[in-house]
Scaffold this motif. Sequence first.
Motif, PDB file in Angstrom:
ATOM      1  N   SER A  95      22.260  11.596 111.844  1.00 39.17           N
ATOM      2  CA  SER A  95      21.797  10.211 111.846  1.00 39.17           C
ATOM      3  C   SER A  95      20.753  10.039 112.936  1.00 39.17           C
ATOM      4  N   GLY A  96      19.833   9.107 112.671  1.00 40.37           N
ATOM      5  CA  GLY A  96      18.750   8.832 113.609  1.00 40.37           C
ATOM      6  C   GLY A  96      18.960   7.528 114.337  1.00 40.37           C
ATOM      7  N   LYS A  97      18.166   7.339 115.384  1.00 42.96           N
ATOM      8  CA  LYS A  97      18.276   6.108 116.161  1.00 42.96           C
ATOM      9  C   LYS A  97      17.262   5.068 115.712  1.00 42.96           C
ATOM     10  N   THR A  98      15.988   5.428 115.698  1.00 39.67           N
ATOM     11  CA  THR A  98      14.972   4.423 115.430  1.00 39.67           C
ATOM     12  C   THR A  98      14.822   4.114 113.951  1.00 39.67           C
ATOM     13  N   ARG A  99      15.081   5.077 113.057  1.00 36.65           N
ATOM     14  CA  ARG A  99      14.930   4.833 111.625  1.00 36.65           C
ATOM     15  C   ARG A  99      16.239   4.435 110.964  1.00 36.65           C
ATOM     16  N   ARG A 100      17.355   4.531 111.658  1.00 35.60           N
ATOM     17  CA  ARG A 100      18.672   4.150 111.143  1.00 35.60           C
ATOM     18  C   ARG A 100      18.998   4.837 109.817  1.00 35.60           C
ATOM     19  N   PHE A 101      18.845   6.139 109.746  1.00 40.89           N
ATOM     20  CA  PHE A 101      19.189   6.879 108.543  1.00 40.89           C
ATOM     21  C   PHE A 101      20.427   7.717 108.793  1.00 40.89           C
ATOM     22  N   VAL A 102      21.128   8.043 107.722  1.00 46.42           N
ATOM     23  CA  VAL A 102      22.289   8.936 107.780  1.00 46.42           C
ATOM     24  C   VAL A 102      22.154   9.902 106.606  1.00 46.42           C
ATOM     25  N   GLN A 103      22.203  11.206 106.902  1.00 46.08           N
ATOM     26  CA  GLN A 103      22.126  12.220 105.856  1.00 46.08           C
ATOM     27  C   GLN A 103      23.364  13.106 105.926  1.00 46.08           C
ATOM     28  N   PRO A 104      24.223  13.056 104.902  1.00 44.89           N
ATOM     29  CA  PRO A 104      25.385  13.945 104.868  1.00 44.89           C
ATOM     30  C   PRO A 104      25.071  15.217 104.080  1.00 44.89           C
ATOM     31  N   TYR A 105      25.770  16.289 104.387  1.00 45.66           N
ATOM     32  CA  TYR A 105      25.659  17.517 103.615  1.00 45.66           C
ATOM     33  C   TYR A 105      26.947  18.300 103.759  1.00 45.66           C
ATOM     34  N   GLU A 106      27.326  18.988 102.685  1.00 46.82           N
ATOM     35  CA  GLU A 106      28.529  19.810 102.713  1.00 46.82           C
ATOM     36  C   GLU A 106      28.151  21.222 102.279  1.00 46.82           C
ATOM     37  N   SER A 107      28.502  22.217 103.093  1.00 48.25           N
ATOM     38  CA  SER A 107      28.169  23.603 102.832  1.00 48.25           C
ATOM     39  C   SER A 107      29.431  24.378 102.468  1.00 48.25           C
ATOM     40  N   LYS A 108      29.422  25.037 101.318  1.00 50.30           N
ATOM     41  CA  LYS A 108      30.571  25.848 100.889  1.00 50.30           C
ATOM     42  C   LYS A 108      30.529  27.192 101.595  1.00 50.30           C
ATOM     43  N   CYS A 109      31.678  27.717 101.913  1.00 50.36           N
ATOM     44  CA  CYS A 109      31.774  28.999 102.610  1.00 50.36           C
ATOM     45  C   CYS A 109      31.550  30.152 101.640  1.00 50.36           C
ATOM     46  N   ILE A 110      30.448  30.873 101.862  1.00 47.83           N
ATOM     47  CA  ILE A 110      30.157  32.061 101.057  1.00 47.83           C
ATOM     48  C   ILE A 110      29.942  33.284 101.945  1.00 47.83           C
ATOM     49  N   GLY A 111      30.019  33.113 103.270  1.00 46.51           N
ATOM     50  CA  GLY A 111      29.875  34.235 104.179  1.00 46.51           C
ATOM     51  C   GLY A 111      28.446  34.620 104.477  1.00 46.51           C
ATOM     52  N   LYS A 112      27.469  33.912 103.940  1.00 47.73           N
ATOM     53  CA  LYS A 112      26.048  34.201 104.171  1.00 47.73           C
ATOM     54  C   LYS A 112      25.348  32.947 104.677  1.00 47.73           C
ATOM     55  N   TRP A 113      24.228  33.154 105.350  1.00 48.32           N
ATOM     56  CA  TRP A 113      23.428  32.030 105.826  1.00 48.32           C
ATOM     57  C   TRP A 113      22.821  31.293 104.640  1.00 48.32           C
ATOM     58  N   ILE A 114      22.864  29.961 104.729  1.00 42.24           N
ATOM     59  CA  ILE A 114      22.248  29.092 103.732  1.00 42.24           C
ATOM     60  C   ILE A 114      21.376  28.095 104.485  1.00 42.24           C
ATOM     61  N   ILE A 115      20.135  27.946 104.049  1.00 38.98           N
ATOM     62  CA  ILE A 115      19.282  26.907 104.628  1.00 38.98           C
ATOM     63  C   ILE A 115      19.549  25.633 103.848  1.00 38.98           C
ATOM     64  N   GLU A 116      20.000  24.617 104.566  1.00 38.07           N
ATOM     65  CA  GLU A 116      20.305  23.326 103.951  1.00 38.07           C
ATOM     66  C   GLU A 116      19.002  22.546 103.848  1.00 38.07           C
ATOM     67  N   TRP A 117      18.624  22.185 102.656  1.00 32.91           N
ATOM     68  CA  TRP A 117      17.353  21.494 102.469  1.00 32.91           C
ATOM     69  C   TRP A 117      17.516  19.996 102.707  1.00 32.91           C
ATOM     70  N   MET A 118      18.034  19.667 103.868  1.00 27.18           N
ATOM     71  CA  MET A 118      18.103  18.269 104.268  1.00 27.18           C
ATOM     72  C   MET A 118      17.165  18.109 105.454  1.00 27.18           C
ATOM     73  N   HIS A 119      15.901  17.915 105.159  1.00 28.15           N
ATOM     74  CA  HIS A 119      14.919  17.730 106.223  1.00 28.15           C
ATOM     75  C   HIS A 119      15.036  16.317 106.755  1.00 28.15           C
ATOM     76  N   PHE A 120      14.903  16.181 108.030  1.00 25.72           N
ATOM     77  CA  PHE A 120      14.946  14.866 108.646  1.00 25.72           C
ATOM     78  C   PHE A 120      13.977  14.874 109.815  1.00 25.72           C
ATOM     79  N   PRO A 121      13.447  13.787 110.241  1.00 25.13           N
ATOM     80  CA  PRO A 121      13.703  12.425 109.757  1.00 25.13           C
ATOM     81  C   PRO A 121      13.025  12.180 108.418  1.00 25.13           C
ATOM     82  N   PRO A 122      13.606  11.318 107.597  1.00 28.79           N
ATOM     83  CA  PRO A 122      12.994  11.043 106.297  1.00 28.79           C
ATOM     84  C   PRO A 122      11.835  10.066 106.417  1.00 28.79           C
TER      85      PRO A 122
END
Length: 168
Positions: A95-122
């Motif tokens: 979550s941000g301060k000045t833009r007041r946004f909240v972005q949730p994400y849930e990552s499943k365990c697969i044992g490998k690195w995953i890049i979460e495509w939740m870029h912020f700030p929006p």
Amino acid sequence: MTPRVVARFLAAAVVAAGLTACTTGTARPAVPLTDATPGFNDVLVGAWSSTTDDAAHIEGTIPVNPPPELPKPSGWSFFLRTRCVGDGTVSMRVSGKTRRFVQPYESKCIGKWIIEWMHFPPGTATGPYDPGPFSLTIDRSAGVTSWDVEAYAQRTGNVYPNPSASPT
């Protein structure tokens, strides 16, 4: 039995055998073949893991290590990379301060690195830029045995400050 009845019986047997094979065989998991790696221009600005923070609930800020100042209109966009092992998920909320946004994400365990495509700030192109820091909450489910979360800064705008002349 007529040939038509025999053909229907055989067709039904083939379908049943196919369904049995699909449900009882070893399924190929939909996981990446290799670990996801950040780009060479991406800057690591924060890291959390089960080896340093083994609580089920973590609260932090991004960036922990601020990236260098960039001339306007350039700025930084941030993203997360996660890895976990076990039976469960790692949930994150930014979550941000000045833009007041909240972005949730849930990552499943697969044992490998995953890049979460939740870029912020929006919406940095349409409104005021939120330079952070951003609040980060990490929660892991009970079946997760180890986890890592990394935050990266990615340069936006003016990616190539000294463009070469066009060859055409």
